[in-house]
Design an enzyme around this catalytic site. Structure first.
Site, short mmCIF file in Angstrom:
data_model
loop_
_atom_site.label_atom_id
_atom_site.label_comp_id
_atom_site.label_asym_id
_atom_site.label_seq_id
_atom_site.Cartn_x
_atom_site.Cartn_y
_atom_site.Cartn_z
N LYS A 1 -11.81 2.21 30.22
CA LYS A 1 -11.34 1.44 29.32
C LYS A 1 -10.12 0.09 30.64
O LYS A 1 -9.32 -0.33 30.11
CB LYS A 1 -11.07 1.33 28.25
CG LYS A 1 -12.26 1.74 26.93
CD LYS A 1 -13.32 1.06 26.88
CE LYS A 1 -14.34 1.96 25.10
NZ LYS A 1 -14.90 3.10 26.18
N ARG B 1 -13.99 -4.72 25.12
CA ARG B 1 -15.11 -5.88 25.56
C ARG B 1 -14.61 -5.84 26.96
O ARG B 1 -14.48 -6.98 27.86
CB ARG B 1 -15.32 -6.91 25.28
CG ARG B 1 -15.87 -6.59 23.28
CD ARG B 1 -16.05 -7.76 22.85
NE ARG B 1 -16.49 -6.97 22.07
CZ ARG B 1 -17.99 -7.21 20.94
NH1 ARG B 1 -18.76 -7.20 22.04
NH2 ARG B 1 -17.79 -7.17 20.48
N ASP C 1 -17.51 7.98 29.75
CA ASP C 1 -17.59 7.89 31.10
C ASP C 1 -17.81 9.64 31.94
O ASP C 1 -16.52 10.91 31.33
CB ASP C 1 -15.88 6.98 32.88
CG ASP C 1 -16.05 6.34 32.01
OD1 ASP C 1 -17.19 5.44 32.82
OD2 ASP C 1 -15.68 5.42 31.41
N ASP D 1 -20.43 5.92 32.98
CA ASP D 1 -21.05 5.85 32.11
C ASP D 1 -22.57 5.48 32.01
O ASP D 1 -23.58 5.09 32.50
CB ASP D 1 -20.26 4.85 31.22
CG ASP D 1 -20.90 4.21 30.76
OD1 ASP D 1 -21.66 4.86 29.66
OD2 ASP D 1 -19.78 3.69 29.18
N GLY E 1 -28.90 6.45 49.37
CA GLY E 1 -28.32 7.47 50.28
C GLY E 1 -26.50 7.74 50.15
O GLY E 1 -25.78 8.19 50.65
N TYR F 1 -21.10 -9.45 33.56
CA TYR F 1 -20.31 -8.35 32.57
C TYR F 1 -20.90 -7.15 32.60
O TYR F 1 -22.21 -7.11 31.46
CB TYR F 1 -18.98 -8.68 31.72
CG TYR F 1 -18.67 -7.39 30.83
CD1 TYR F 1 -17.36 -7.62 31.39
CD2 TYR F 1 -19.20 -7.12 30.03
CE1 TYR F 1 -16.67 -5.88 30.95
CE2 TYR F 1 -18.30 -5.51 29.14
CZ TYR F 1 -17.02 -5.22 29.88
OH TYR F 1 -15.92 -4.26 29.50
N TYR G 1 -25.52 5.45 23.18
CA TYR G 1 -25.60 3.78 23.25
C TYR G 1 -25.35 3.42 24.81
O TYR G 1 -24.36 4.36 25.73
CB TYR G 1 -23.92 3.50 21.95
CG TYR G 1 -23.56 1.78 22.12
CD1 TYR G 1 -24.52 1.32 21.98
CD2 TYR G 1 -23.01 0.90 23.39
CE1 TYR G 1 -24.80 -0.68 22.21
CE2 TYR G 1 -22.88 -0.32 22.86
CZ TYR G 1 -23.95 -0.93 22.15
OH TYR G 1 -24.24 -1.64 22.22
N HIS H 1 4.98 20.22 49.15
CA HIS H 1 5.66 20.78 50.59
C HIS H 1 5.25 19.31 50.72
O HIS H 1 4.59 19.69 51.79
CB HIS H 1 4.49 21.64 49.81
CG HIS H 1 5.21 22.71 51.15
ND1 HIS H 1 6.38 23.40 51.59
CD2 HIS H 1 5.02 22.84 53.66
CE1 HIS H 1 6.63 23.77 52.72
NE2 HIS H 1 5.59 24.01 53.63
N LYS I 1 -15.87 -2.04 32.15
CA LYS I 1 -14.78 -1.74 33.01
C LYS I 1 -15.83 -1.03 33.92
O LYS I 1 -16.02 0.09 34.02
CB LYS I 1 -13.50 -1.92 32.72
CG LYS I 1 -12.25 -3.41 32.48
CD LYS I 1 -12.49 -3.75 33.03
CE LYS I 1 -11.82 -5.17 32.85
NZ LYS I 1 -12.45 -6.37 33.73
N ASP I 2 -14.41 -0.79 35.00
CA ASP I 2 -14.99 -0.29 36.01
C ASP I 2 -14.23 1.31 36.13
O ASP I 2 -13.81 2.01 36.94
CB ASP I 2 -14.68 -0.42 38.08
CG ASP I 2 -15.17 -1.53 37.12
OD1 ASP I 2 -16.71 -2.26 37.58
OD2 ASP I 2 -15.06 -2.63 37.39
N ASP I 3 -14.08 1.68 35.26
CA ASP I 3 -13.56 2.64 34.62
C ASP I 3 -12.73 3.60 36.48
O ASP I 3 -13.32 4.20 36.23
CB ASP I 3 -13.69 3.38 33.27
CG ASP I 3 -13.44 3.00 32.20
OD1 ASP I 3 -13.29 1.83 32.26
OD2 ASP I 3 -14.87 2.82 32.22
C1 F6R Z 1 -15.55 -1.85 27.44
C2 F6R Z 1 -16.10 -1.41 26.20
C3 F6R Z 1 -16.65 -2.01 25.53
C4 F6R Z 1 -17.81 -2.43 24.92
C5 F6R Z 1 -17.60 -2.69 23.36
C6 F6R Z 1 -18.97 -4.01 23.13
O1 F6R Z 1 -14.66 -1.78 28.63
O2 F6R Z 1 -16.99 -0.82 26.87
O3 F6R Z 1 -14.99 -2.03 24.97
O4 F6R Z 1 -17.36 -3.86 26.00
O5 F6R Z 1 -17.79 -1.72 22.97
O6 F6R Z 1 -19.86 -3.28 23.75
P1 F6R Z 1 -21.69 -3.67 23.17
O7 F6R Z 1 -21.79 -5.67 24.08
O8 F6R Z 1 -22.06 -3.31 24.20
O9 F6R Z 1 -21.67 -3.98 22.04
MG MG Z 2 -19.41 2.31 27.65
MG MG Z 3 -16.11 3.88 29.86
#
Ligand code: F6R
Ligand code: MG
Ligand code: MG
Length: 367
Positions: free
Chosen positions: A135, A268, A55, A13, A106, A231, A93, A245, A234-236
């Site tokens: 998400k 979040r 992403d 991302d 590397g 935080y 953003y 086969h 997340k690690d999408d």
């Molecule tokens: C979840 C995600 C969003 C943000 C939320 C608040 O992985 O990316 O739900 O956590 O929109 O974002 P901020 O803190 O950047 O305003």
């Molecule tokens: Mg994002």
């Molecule tokens: Mg994402």
């Protein structure tokens, strides 16, 4: 010896349109241009650039093997350039969000981007399905991969195809300790389930076919919060599954998504929500920054060339799953910030809630 080919899916991302909603068209275009140049120089055999929500996903085929500095470097430079030339000028953003390091060392593992890579000998016909979710986190695949490779209610081939009859071995990573364990199914089914139910800690990383050790699936296992100590989204996750086969059919690889399950992530990165299967046109998170979504792209490999994609969830058969997911979303959102809608404290400890709880500590009194 047949030629080996490596499939690398590297994602990050690096900023998005309208909050954390969707990758911008110009980001995709620049990434394509970078990978096209690498293809013309002979580094890549082929590539496909797409998005899972916010992403940017770089699917690449090549002959450099897994963990190649050249391929990881190409992905890193692409994410950097997209950040500098598109995300920042357009003030997208969270520009550059997942690029946690300044300098490339590397290998992108541990630096923010998610990686799923497999080096294989291409079979006579090699159908693969590439899954990418937004998400949510790598543990979201635990239930899915278990069903695909170990559950005969999902995968009829475990019973009907003798090649699959000896089952599959799962490599599970303890993402907190950075250790792995290999467990073979069906004999160690219950041990496997004892671990992978805890999705925030034990994550399936690889799956082999027992009869001949053929590599069947790989998934990304990055936990950004464990790398950064806070935080950072997340690690999408992404995942590549080989099919047909003597391996699960494409339809068996898709079947677990017909009955959506709850995954960690969503708003979040702090809530449970249903994983909704969608076509590329709906690969964008809206309601409460979600619900968490997954796309499935089918390809045939031909000498490393990516023939496709087939947008596998863009199908009427999955309308029902989408409706179910939305119903699940409605039910769990009734709980608002109250458990079980919100994640447990061990997951929330990387978020801003820690500050609030710290402040409240001194106000507690003994009774
Ligand atoms: C979840 C995600 C969003 C943000 C939320 C608040 O992985 O990316 O739900 O956590 O929109 O974002 P901020 O803190 O950047 O305003
Ligand atoms: Mg994002
Ligand atoms: Mg994402």
């Amino acid at each position: 010896m047949p030629d080996k080919v490596t499939i690398s899916l590297i994602k990050a991302d690096v900023g998005s349109l309208a909050g954390h909603h969707i990758v911008h068209r110009e980001q995709i275009e620049l990434a394509k241009k970078k990978l096209q140049e690498a293809k013309e120089k002979g580094l890549l055999i082929d590539y496909y650039v797409f998005n899972a929500g916010d992403d940017l996903e770089l699917l690449m085929t090549h002959r450099e093997g897994e963990n190649s500095p050249k391929i990881h470097g190409l992905a890193w430079d692409t994410f950097k350039e997209v950040t500098e030339k598109v995300s920042r000028p357009l003030k997208l953003y969270a520009a550059g969000q997942d690029l946690l390091s300044e300098a490339f060392s590397g290998n992108v593992k541990g630096m923010g981007p998610g990686v799923a890579e497999m080096e294989i000998e291409e079979r006579r016909s090699e159908p693969i399905v590439v899954f990418a979710a937004d998400k949510t986190e790598p543990g979201a695949w635990n239930l899915i991969l278990y069903k695909i490779f170990a559950d005969p209610w999902n995968t009829a081939g475990l019973i009907l195809d003798p090649v699959m009859h000896d089952g599959f071995t799962f490599r599970v990573m303890d993402v907190q300790k950075g250790e792995c364990i290999d467990l073979s199914t069906p004999s160690e089914n219950y041990s496997l389930l004892a671990l992978i139910g805890t999705t925030g800690r034990y994550v399936i990383e690889r799956v082999w076919r027992n009869s001949d050790k053929l590599l069947a699936a790989v998934a990304s296992v990055t936990r950004l919060s464990l790398i950064a100590g806070r935080y950072v989204g997340k690690d999408d996750p992404v995942c590549i599954v080989r099919c047909q086969h003597g391996l699960p059919a494409v339809g068996e690889a898709l079947a677990p998504f017909f009955t959506p399950h709850f995954v960690a992530g969503w708003m979040r990165g702090s809530h449970y929500g249903p994983l909704m299967p969608v076509g590329l046109k709906d690969s964008r998170c809206s309601f409460f920054d979600g619900p968490p979504r997954v796309v499935a792209l089918g390809f045939q490999l031909s000498g490393g060339k990516l023939v496709g994609p087939a947008d596998l969830f863009e199908d009427a058969a999955f309308d029902h799953a989408r409706r179910t997911a939305l119903q699940m979303a409605e039910f769990i959102r009734r709980n608002g910030p109250i458990a079980p809608a919100i994640l447990g404290m061990e997951e929330l400890e990387y978020t801003g809630i820690v500050e609030t709880l710290k402040k409240l500590q001194s106000k507690f009194f003994k009774v």
